[in-house]
Design a protein around this motif. Sequence first.
Motif: not given
Lengths: 153, 361
Positions: B339, B342, B288
């Motif tokens: 993202q 998540e 990420i």
Amino acid sequence: MLDKARAILACVRSGQHYAAGRPINYPRRILETLRDYKRFRRSHPDLKIQYGALVAKQIGIPIEGPSGRFNFQVNDTPENMKAFDVALEMLAIGEAPSARVDLNAQKLLLQPSSYTGAITTRASVAKSMKRSKTTQIRIIEELIKIARGIIHD
Amino acid sequence: MTKRGSSDDLNLKLRARRLLWSMGYYCPLEVDLTHYDYPDTKLKRWSLTDIDVLGIKFENDLSFKTIIVDCKGGDESSPNRIFWLRGVMDFFGADEGYFIKKQIHEHGRSIAPRLRIRTIDSRGLEKLEQQLSLDKIKLDLMDEKKFLENRSLWGIVVPKNGKPTPDQLKVKKVYQYLQYLYWFIEEYRNIQNIIDRFQLVANILTPLEKRDKYLVYVGFIRFSLSLLKTANVVVSKNILEVPEQVKQYVFGGPFFLREREHFIEMLNKISEKKIGLEPAYFNDLLEIINRLVKYSQFAKHVPRYLEAVMLEHFLGSKTSLQEIFGNDYSVDSIVLSKQIGELFLKATGLNNTFLSELMSL
């Protein structure tokens, strides 16, 4: 597990036989209270010394209350609860030896350093006791957290 | 908790937040400043003060600017307060200060620029609000009642004369971290510590409980802020070596990293099961941050997007993000936000529906 149960029972027994003030008359009730409510209903000046040996085993910690009195806070883990159950079983065997004849258990419980031994033997009992697998894993997990930089406040 | 001031102050705080928001800042309100000491065998926290409005704005290269706003409705001497604000800015490491007060004495105004502080009185604020058309901002940042409602959602609720339950005490540690420690400890430690605190209460918090949901959103936004600050370090040191730079940063720099690795090496000698220094989610974290670095021009908006999603949800409003952000609206920023969401849910073990408003965008 057995180590923890023996240590718990030794503490209760010391209050039964070597209390500075009023001795314990109902050890079963003491064990059930600690198992079910995780602490005593009332604080007492002797509790810190009497149950201090359980700190190293991570069974709980003495908590200071008003006027120099102490309570004892049990760590509510499945392992500790099981240890209280086993201590109650041991107590039942000690109270009625003929009721449950388990030769291995009797051999273990009647060792010089078992819970029936004198209070002076308790320190050596504590030293010789090995930590359970669960406790070891928990200690390792805490050490990993420290290594990673997790704050313990 | 620090005393929060009068309703006049609150009105100024909300107006200051709207002003900074319009300029692209992510703006938490009432940030507590504390100091920790270890006088005996326990950590002791000392409350210092609170920052009325904090503004953090990221640029395309993920460098960021921090502004502290002090709002005063009362009669305190302006020069005294301006010098005080300068001290708070130094303590917090802020780049600039805003001093907003109904009336500001001339000698206060004259010393402020030397201290990197802007002075704005009521009339000046009104003028700025008109010039920047702040009344046209679609996100309702001025609802005092809603703000107070949200504020009341913060913290555990213990009945009068009652004691917190063991679960509440665990959750309290999350509140304490986000409210105090997050702003006090070294920034590099925040990512791991936020995850750790939420992991410990993942089975206690429930998305159906408004209070829990608010806590998770606040924690998640703080987490995203720390991710962006990590990405900024990577960009500023060596953008071509993301994994190496992230690892060094997250573990406190090269010497701390070496010490920590050595500690783990020693631990592995006495442990049956082999363990690594990096937590289980570390590869996801690298991934990420790699994306935040790669798409930095979209990543810089993430905290603002998350704040808008949270405020919209708790305001009960149905204004879309397209309307709120207008020309700044970006699907890429939303994708990056999701993202991060998540990763946060997976690493903490929190229920997936905690961030449902974001995930359904």
